[in-house]
Write an enzyme that holds these catalytic residues in place. Structure first.
Site, PDB file in Angstrom:
ATOM      1  N   GLU A 259      -4.407   6.230   7.862  1.00 30.40           N
ATOM      2  CA  GLU A 259      -5.332   7.363   7.564  1.00 30.40           C
ATOM      3  C   GLU A 259      -5.472   7.625   5.979  1.00 30.40           C
ATOM      4  O   GLU A 259      -6.539   7.815   5.351  1.00 30.40           O
ATOM      5  CB  GLU A 259      -5.186   8.591   8.441  1.00 30.40           C
ATOM      6  CG  GLU A 259      -5.143   8.311   9.949  1.00 30.40           C
ATOM      7  CD  GLU A 259      -6.586   8.001  10.426  1.00 30.40           C
ATOM      8  OE1 GLU A 259      -7.655   8.251   9.495  1.00 30.40           O
ATOM      9  OE2 GLU A 259      -6.892   7.735  11.580  1.00 30.40           O
ATOM     10  N   ARG A 263      -9.152   6.797   4.032  1.00 35.11           N
ATOM     11  CA  ARG A 263      -9.974   7.932   3.715  1.00 35.11           C
ATOM     12  C   ARG A 263      -9.523   8.443   2.303  1.00 35.11           C
ATOM     13  O   ARG A 263     -10.305   8.382   1.366  1.00 35.11           O
ATOM     14  CB  ARG A 263      -9.363   9.420   4.628  1.00 35.11           C
ATOM     15  CG  ARG A 263      -9.658   9.024   5.996  1.00 35.11           C
ATOM     16  CD  ARG A 263      -9.624  10.230   6.758  1.00 35.11           C
ATOM     17  NE  ARG A 263      -9.443   9.979   8.285  1.00 35.11           N
ATOM     18  CZ  ARG A 263     -10.003  10.709   9.171  1.00 35.11           C
ATOM     19  NH1 ARG A 263     -10.580  11.710   9.163  1.00 35.11           N
ATOM     20  NH2 ARG A 263      -9.546  10.271  10.488  1.00 35.11           N
ATOM     21  N   ASP A 390      -9.138  -2.960  15.950  1.00 32.44           N
ATOM     22  CA  ASP A 390     -10.626  -2.999  15.404  1.00 32.44           C
ATOM     23  C   ASP A 390     -10.748  -3.493  13.952  1.00 32.44           C
ATOM     24  O   ASP A 390     -11.194  -4.437  13.717  1.00 32.44           O
ATOM     25  CB  ASP A 390     -11.393  -1.663  15.688  1.00 32.44           C
ATOM     26  CG  ASP A 390     -10.313  -0.441  15.299  1.00 32.44           C
ATOM     27  OD1 ASP A 390      -9.486  -0.391  14.557  1.00 32.44           O
ATOM     28  OD2 ASP A 390     -11.146   0.757  15.632  1.00 32.44           O
ATOM     29  N   GLU A 524     -19.495   4.545  14.562  1.00 38.03           N
ATOM     30  CA  GLU A 524     -19.465   2.971  14.927  1.00 38.03           C
ATOM     31  C   GLU A 524     -20.743   2.496  15.305  1.00 38.03           C
ATOM     32  O   GLU A 524     -21.126   1.316  14.940  1.00 38.03           O
ATOM     33  CB  GLU A 524     -18.407   2.643  15.877  1.00 38.03           C
ATOM     34  CG  GLU A 524     -17.056   2.716  15.068  1.00 38.03           C
ATOM     35  CD  GLU A 524     -16.553   4.321  15.065  1.00 38.03           C
ATOM     36  OE1 GLU A 524     -16.954   4.950  15.910  1.00 38.03           O
ATOM     37  OE2 GLU A 524     -15.399   4.490  14.481  1.00 38.03           O
ATOM     38  N   THR A 610     -13.273   0.711   6.260  1.00 37.58           N
ATOM     39  CA  THR A 610     -13.481   1.091   7.301  1.00 37.58           C
ATOM     40  C   THR A 610     -13.739   2.574   7.601  1.00 37.58           C
ATOM     41  O   THR A 610     -14.019   3.200   8.694  1.00 37.58           O
ATOM     42  CB  THR A 610     -12.172   0.698   8.281  1.00 37.58           C
ATOM     43  OG1 THR A 610     -12.664   0.735   9.685  1.00 37.58           O
ATOM     44  CG2 THR A 610     -10.883   1.436   8.001  1.00 37.58           C
TER      45      THR A 610
HETATM   46  C1  DMJ Z   1     -12.787   6.438  11.009  1.00 39.59           C
HETATM   47  O1  DMJ Z   1     -11.526   7.157  10.574  1.00 39.59           O
HETATM   48  C2  DMJ Z   1     -12.532   4.865  10.701  1.00 39.59           C
HETATM   49  O2  DMJ Z   1     -13.832   4.357  10.942  1.00 39.59           O
HETATM   50  C3  DMJ Z   1     -11.537   4.233  11.519  1.00 39.59           C
HETATM   51  O3  DMJ Z   1     -11.611   2.883  11.366  1.00 39.59           O
HETATM   52  C4  DMJ Z   1     -11.761   4.421  13.009  1.00 39.59           C
HETATM   53  N1  DMJ Z   1     -11.873   5.760  13.153  1.00 39.59           N
HETATM   54  C5  DMJ Z   1     -12.768   6.593  12.693  1.00 39.59           C
HETATM   55  C6  DMJ Z   1     -14.202   6.873  13.004  1.00 39.59           C
HETATM   56  O4  DMJ Z   1     -14.347   6.877  14.200  1.00 39.59           O
END
Ligand code: DMJ
Length: 630
Positions: A259, A263, A390, A524, A610
């Site tokens: 995270e 982020r 994922d 997503e 992501t």
């Molecule tokens: C986000 O923090 C990112 O996309 C992560 O890869 C998956 N979860 C959340 C959004 O749903």
């Protein structure tokens, strides 16, 4: 020679010289050598000679990582550019080469203290890195922002052709609506929760959570690039000022490596690449260094949790297995940390992860979700393209794209993994919906998580570089999966999708229990709409995106920000009192891009991490220069 033949004569040396003669000769010789070297250094226009006689300058660190991963020999450093890097362009200004910041014009390039062994070695050789300044928290490395920006193929913010041709177009109004939503989300956060990680819109306060080890301001960092992109200039300045003044890294909690990486590091890196503002580069690198203890495991596979307390290793304090999506989603950011710092350690860490994954045996070519960082073995055979798996797959194809299509290893791993997923996980429901199931040691769970809906976009993105005979197939597969995800929205009362949906007992694309019926502002599905729109220009994706905008406005907008909802099948859903930072980083950004021209953050120039933070593609040229420097 003649003298040697004279009996009784012993020559003073093999050259036939006596000692005093030899001494005089050596004295003359050393004087000559000193004179030559003096001329080399002191006379003007001696740079050519220097190049001839002196060792070539050290290659820029970071460059060889890109080249090595790309399978190329490291390129040589070129002459430094004549001009300093330009000022950060303000949002809306696209030509950085036309400006130079007053600070840089005055003080030249900012260079500070070395951070890694390689940096120190370079500094010790006197190669362009001066001594540190007292109290300087900077990172001593020159990244040539000007050169990087000049290699982009499109203006960062695009040409905005639709605006000039059709000032009042529907798509423009739609884009403006999304911008207004972002402004509202930001202003609500700023008013009630500035500096906290996330806003709680019902209680009108902030929330820190326990994922970030004491770091604050996740929403600020996650919002920077979206604000910039939408040209919300005042709001961007507010966010930047907070980073400069209040984003402190001296925290000591336990954080999620994943995270913090996607982020904070992702957000800071993007903010730097978009603006050239040093504060973002420096904080990204400093924070990256704080993540390194997580890798101190027997295999180098990092644990999910890192302790920011000095001397304490993440792997010793947390559970026994690492998660594929977590340790597999570091590659993009860590290569950029090396690129921007010159410190090889970041690239080495992710290169090692790749090596472990390459070597380990995969059941049927599939990658299970859990791996022991101690033994390097899979812990159980659960495979998912949704949560836990994922973004590992996402980062393979994006590593290939980010490398300027030279990282063959990532490319091969991606297409091999996709083949296995298709063979063992892909299904079509009796009602004709294509979905990717979850695999538990050979048994399928016929469900898809909301998280798995990113895969439509990923498969679309990867379709263009697949073997020719597979391209059309992957395009169609991407469209079908995206359609299924849209169905999961369309079949709810709110027109927002549940956290997970099943394909069982005649019910398709719906959640089967309340505990899976919530929607937490996830991105997503709109992410896939954005990629599919860019690939096909089929208006259906904009229509579907607009449905999401209307639903967000109707069910998630509250007086003080946006909130997730607890049941998408209720027309009067309760709110969960959380405005997730990824709503500002991802959901609103992808919606805005969906209603924009394709050259706004063109996919030729950028890959999205992501968390939807754009990172630049390596546009090195044929002479071997890598991005960002000469
Ligand atoms: C986000 O923090 C990112 O996309 C992560 O890869 C998956 N979860 C959340 C959004 O749903």
């Amino acid at each position: 020679m003649l003298m040697r033949k004279v009996p009784g004569f012993v020559p003073a040396s093999p050259w036939g010289l006596r000692l005093p003669q030899k001494f005089l000769f050596l004295l003359f010789l050393s004087g000559l050598v000193t004179l030559c070297f003096g001329a080399l250094f002191l006379l003007p226009h001696s740079s050519r000679l220097k190049r001839l006689f002196l060792a070539p300058r050290t290659q820029q660190p970071g460059l060889e990582v890109v080249a090595e991963i790309a399978g190329h020999a490291p390129a040589r450093e070129q002459e430094p550019p004549p001009n300093p890097a330009p000022a950060a362009p303000a949002p809306g200004e696209d030509d950085p080469s036309s400006r130079a910041s007053p600070r840089r014009r005055k003080g030249g390039l900012r260079r500070t203290r070395p951070t890694g062994p390689r940096e120190e070695a370079t500094a010790a050789r006197g190669n362009s890195i001066p001594a540190s300044r007292p109290g300087d928290e900077g990172v001593s490395f020159h990244f040539d922002f000007n050169a990087f920006r000049s290699r982009l193929r499109h203006p960062v913010l695009g040409m905005r052709a639709d605006e000039s041709q059709e000032p009042q177009s529907r798509v423009r109004a739609q884009r403006e609506k999304v911008k207004e939503m972002m402004q509202f989300a930001w202003q609500s956060y700023k008013r009630y929760a500035m500096g906290k990680n996330e806003l709680r819109p019902l209680t009108k306060d902030g929330y820190e959570g326990n994922m970030f080890g004491g770091l604050s301001g996740a929403t600020v960092i996650d919002s920077l690039d979206t604000l910039y992109l939408m040209e919300l200039k005042e709001e961007f300045q507010e966010a930047k000022a907070w980073v400069e003044e209040s984003f402190h890294l001296n925290v000591s909690g336990e954080a999620s490596l994943f995270e913090v990486n996607i982020r904070y590091i992702g957000g800071l890196l993007s903010a730097f690449y978009l603006t050239g503002e040093e504060v973002f580069r420096i904080k990204a690198i400093r924070l990256g260094e704080k993540l390194l203890p997580a890798f101190n495991t027997p295999t180098g596979i990092p644990k999910g949790v890192v302790s920011f307390k000095s001397g304490s290793w993440g792997w010793a304090t947390a559970g026994s297995s690492s998660i594929l999506a977590e340790f597999g989603s570091l590659h993009l950011e860590f290569l950029h940390l090396t690129e921007l710092s010159g410190n090889q350690v970041f690239a080495e860490k992710v290169r090692n992860i790749r090596k472990v994954l390459r070597k380990i045996e995969k059941p049927f070519g599939l990658y299970p979700n859990f791996l022991s960082p101690v033994s390097g073995n899979w812990v159980q055979h659960h495979v998912s393209v949704g949560g836990l798996g994922d973004s590992f797959y996402e980062y393979l194809i994006k590593s290939w794209l980010m490398s300027g299509k030279t990282d063959m290893e990532a490319k091969n791993m991606y297409y091999e993994a996709l083949e296995a997923i298709e063979t063992y996980l892909l299904n079509v429901s009796p009602g004709g919906l294509t979905y990717i199931a979850e695999w538990r040691g050979g048994i399928l769970d016929h469900k898809m998580g909301h998280l798995a809906c990113f895969s439509g976009g990923m498969i679309a993105l990867g379709a263009e570089d697949a073997k020719e005979e597979k391209r059309a197939h992957y395009r169609e597969l991407a469209a079908q999966i995206t359609k299924t995800c849209h169905e999961s929205y369309a079949r709810s009362d709110t027109k927002l999708g549940p956290e997970a949906f099943w394909f069982n007992s005649g019910r398709e694309a719906v959640a089967t229990q309340l505990s899976e019926s919530y929607y937490i502002l996830r991105p997503e599905v709109v992410e896939s709409y954005m990629y599919l729109w860019r690939q096909t220009h089929n208006p259906i994706y904009r229509e579907w995106g607009w449905e999401v905008v209307l639903a967000l406005e109707k069910y998630c907008r509250t007086e003080a920000g946006f909130s997730g909802i607890q049941d998408v099948y209720s027309s009067t859903p309760s709110h969960d009192n959380k405005q997730q930072s990824f709503f500002l980083a991802e959901t609103l950004k992808y919606l805005y891009l969906l209603f924009s021209e394709d050259d706004l953050l063109s996919l030729e120039d950028w890959v999205f991490n992501t968390e939807a933070h754009p990172l630049p593609v390596n546009h090195s040229d044929s002479s071997g220069r890598a991005w960002g420097r000469h």
